[in-house]
Scaffold this active site. Structure first.
Site, PDB file in Angstrom:
ATOM      1  N   PRO A 111      34.329  44.668 118.186  1.00 20.58           N
ATOM      2  CA  PRO A 111      34.259  43.263 118.654  1.00 20.58           C
ATOM      3  C   PRO A 111      34.890  42.495 117.618  1.00 20.58           C
ATOM      4  O   PRO A 111      34.961  42.702 116.337  1.00 20.58           O
ATOM      5  CB  PRO A 111      32.647  43.122 118.398  1.00 20.58           C
ATOM      6  CG  PRO A 111      31.999  44.433 118.775  1.00 20.58           C
ATOM      7  CD  PRO A 111      33.205  45.289 118.378  1.00 20.58           C
ATOM      8  N   ARG A 112      35.705  41.335 118.034  1.00 17.29           N
ATOM      9  CA  ARG A 112      36.630  40.834 117.053  1.00 17.29           C
ATOM     10  C   ARG A 112      35.796  39.446 116.337  1.00 17.29           C
ATOM     11  O   ARG A 112      35.021  39.071 116.664  1.00 17.29           O
ATOM     12  CB  ARG A 112      38.068  40.237 117.715  1.00 17.29           C
ATOM     13  CG  ARG A 112      38.776  41.066 118.299  1.00 17.29           C
ATOM     14  CD  ARG A 112      39.139  42.299 117.298  1.00 17.29           C
ATOM     15  NE  ARG A 112      40.113  41.620 116.479  1.00 17.29           N
ATOM     16  CZ  ARG A 112      41.337  41.460 116.448  1.00 17.29           C
ATOM     17  NH1 ARG A 112      42.178  41.764 117.794  1.00 17.29           N
ATOM     18  NH2 ARG A 112      42.077  40.790 115.717  1.00 17.29           N
ATOM     19  N   LEU A 116      33.452  43.354 111.608  1.00 19.58           N
ATOM     20  CA  LEU A 116      33.480  44.656 111.519  1.00 19.58           C
ATOM     21  C   LEU A 116      35.086  45.517 111.402  1.00 19.58           C
ATOM     22  O   LEU A 116      35.213  46.514 111.619  1.00 19.58           O
ATOM     23  CB  LEU A 116      33.043  45.160 113.120  1.00 19.58           C
ATOM     24  CG  LEU A 116      31.433  44.867 112.997  1.00 19.58           C
ATOM     25  CD1 LEU A 116      31.055  45.288 114.657  1.00 19.58           C
ATOM     26  CD2 LEU A 116      30.653  45.767 112.362  1.00 19.58           C
ATOM     27  N   SER A 117      35.934  44.664 111.040  1.00 18.89           N
ATOM     28  CA  SER A 117      36.972  45.054 110.708  1.00 18.89           C
ATOM     29  C   SER A 117      37.974  45.347 111.736  1.00 18.89           C
ATOM     30  O   SER A 117      38.723  46.620 111.653  1.00 18.89           O
ATOM     31  CB  SER A 117      37.096  46.175 109.494  1.00 18.89           C
ATOM     32  OG  SER A 117      37.495  45.555 108.345  1.00 18.89           O
ATOM     33  N   SER A 119      40.820  44.255 112.790  1.00 22.76           N
ATOM     34  CA  SER A 119      42.310  44.000 112.688  1.00 22.76           C
ATOM     35  C   SER A 119      42.730  45.340 111.748  1.00 22.76           C
ATOM     36  O   SER A 119      44.010  45.972 112.150  1.00 22.76           O
ATOM     37  CB  SER A 119      42.659  42.657 111.712  1.00 22.76           C
ATOM     38  OG  SER A 119      42.219  41.736 112.486  1.00 22.76           O
ATOM     39  N   SER A 120      42.211  45.496 110.827  1.00 23.36           N
ATOM     40  CA  SER A 120      42.446  46.470 109.865  1.00 23.36           C
ATOM     41  C   SER A 120      42.623  47.955 110.626  1.00 23.36           C
ATOM     42  O   SER A 120      43.279  48.742 110.284  1.00 23.36           O
ATOM     43  CB  SER A 120      41.847  46.753 108.552  1.00 23.36           C
ATOM     44  OG  SER A 120      40.379  46.719 108.586  1.00 23.36           O
ATOM     45  N   ALA A 121      41.544  48.027 111.490  1.00 25.02           N
ATOM     46  CA  ALA A 121      41.587  49.383 112.250  1.00 25.02           C
ATOM     47  C   ALA A 121      42.662  49.741 112.991  1.00 25.02           C
ATOM     48  O   ALA A 121      43.320  50.778 113.226  1.00 25.02           O
ATOM     49  CB  ALA A 121      40.166  49.244 113.169  1.00 25.02           C
ATOM     50  N   ASP A 163      37.525  47.767 103.215  1.00 23.59           N
ATOM     51  CA  ASP A 163      37.540  48.044 104.774  1.00 23.59           C
ATOM     52  C   ASP A 163      38.286  49.143 104.972  1.00 23.59           C
ATOM     53  O   ASP A 163      38.091  49.942 105.664  1.00 23.59           O
ATOM     54  CB  ASP A 163      37.920  46.697 105.307  1.00 23.59           C
ATOM     55  CG  ASP A 163      36.925  45.700 105.203  1.00 23.59           C
ATOM     56  OD1 ASP A 163      35.783  45.747 104.564  1.00 23.59           O
ATOM     57  OD2 ASP A 163      37.207  44.514 105.803  1.00 23.59           O
TER      58      ASP A 163
END
Length: 331
Positions: A111-112, A116-117, A119-121, A163
């Site tokens: 979920p954006r 919950l990070s 983008s970095s994932a 993160d």
């Protein structure tokens, strides 16, 4: 050669947000949600856009919602920035890359804009795919720095290392970002914690549209850099929450862990402006008897629950305010 890599959502458990202020944190990887990257050799270097990267919209309202969730450019800039930073790293390390091109695409279930990070994932998964494709090994302790630099230097996203560390290491990690350690070795001291030591945890996140998280931190950072006593002392206290939490995990002191999670948020609220929407998540969870603090910059919370009856209350009460509750899957 078809390469597929993944990186998972993450949740800060204790110490948020002291990672950007030479503090200490504990975080978990949340395997309920992930970002995946697929990469294969091709004549030209091609970044394949996904449906969420479209420039065609059903209506003005559709465009507004899409920009609120994904920013103005979707996920493609994340891939571009990661590829650029990977190439620069190889140059500085005098790693000669073979003359091979590839096509790359991403997908994500994270979920954006709820802390919950997501983008970095996507960036972590991209680095993993590039490392595999070009047979390049980046030391595990260095990789989070590169992911952070991709976001901060290339995309202007304000963030800390926590993160990226947990998404690279996975599981549960205690992180010490002491300034002397950071300056000496270029990264923090990272210690894996056995996930079996974790108590009963829940995560709840907004199902409404969120907002981009990087904007949340800017004012506090400027106040911290000026040495404002309230901000400096509060950040030190938040870091102590993580230190005490690590000891409490080892001792299995669940009562203290509950208190520390609540203290983490209460300290944060002394220096950050908390929106009514985010505060309602905290208050609803605490009214059920659970502890509650932010997983990141807002939009989702994490805490301890006592038993299945309390978990069911959390499901029911948080659904009333458009929030979904999950049990995080940590390996």
């Amino acid at each position: 050669m078809l390469i597929e890599t993944r990186a998972y959502a993450r949740a800060g458990l204790l110490g948020n947000p002291s990672d950007g202020f030479f503090g200490k944190t504990i975080a978990i990887s949340v395997r309920n949600f992930g970002a995946s990257v697929t990469l294969y050799e091709s004549p030209e270097l091609i970044i394949e856009a996904q449906p969420q990267d479209t420039n065609v919209f059903r209506s003005l309202h559709h465009l507004r919602d899409a920009v609120s969730m994904l920013g103005y450019h979707g996920g493609v800039p994340l891939l571009k920035a990661a590829i650029k930073k990977f190439g620069e790293y190889c140059e500085t390390q005098h790693i000669r890359l073979p003359n091979q091109n590839f096509s790359i695409r991403y997908s994500t279930s994270i979920p954006r804009q709820v802390g919950l990070s997501g983008s970095s994932a996507i960036i972590v998964a991209t680095f993993r795919a590039l490392m595999q494709f070009y047979d390049v090994e980046i030391p595990l302790a260095v990789l989070p720095n590169l992911v952070l630099a991709t976001e901060s230097e290339e995309l202007g996203i304000t963030a800390g290392l926590q993160d990226r560390v947990i998404q690279c290491y996975e599981g549960c990690v205690y992180m010490d970002f002491n300034q002397e350690i950071m300056e000496r070795q270029g990264h923090g001291k990272y210690e894996s914690i056995e996930p079996q030591l974790l108590p009963k945890l829940y995560i709840a996140y907004n199902t409404d549209l969120g907002k981009q998280s990087g904007r949340v931190h800017n004012d506090v950072r400027s106040r911290w850099l000026k040495g404002e006593p309230l901000v400096v002392e509060t950040m030190n206290a938040i870091a102590d929450v993580a230190r005490e939490g690590r000891e409490a995990l080892v001792r299995q002191d669940i009562k203290l862990l509950n208190e520390l999670v609540n203290r983490n948020f209460d300290l944060r609220a002394q220096i950050y402006t908390i929106s009514e929407r985010n505060r309602s998540l905290i208050e609803a969870a605490r009214a059920c008897g659970a502890s509650a603090s932010f997983t990141g910059s807002g939009g989702s919370i994490i805490g301890l629950y006592r038993d299945d009856a309390m978990l069911n209350r959390l499901f029911v009460e948080l659904k009333k305010i458009n929030a979904r509750v999950i049990k995080p899957y940590v390996v």
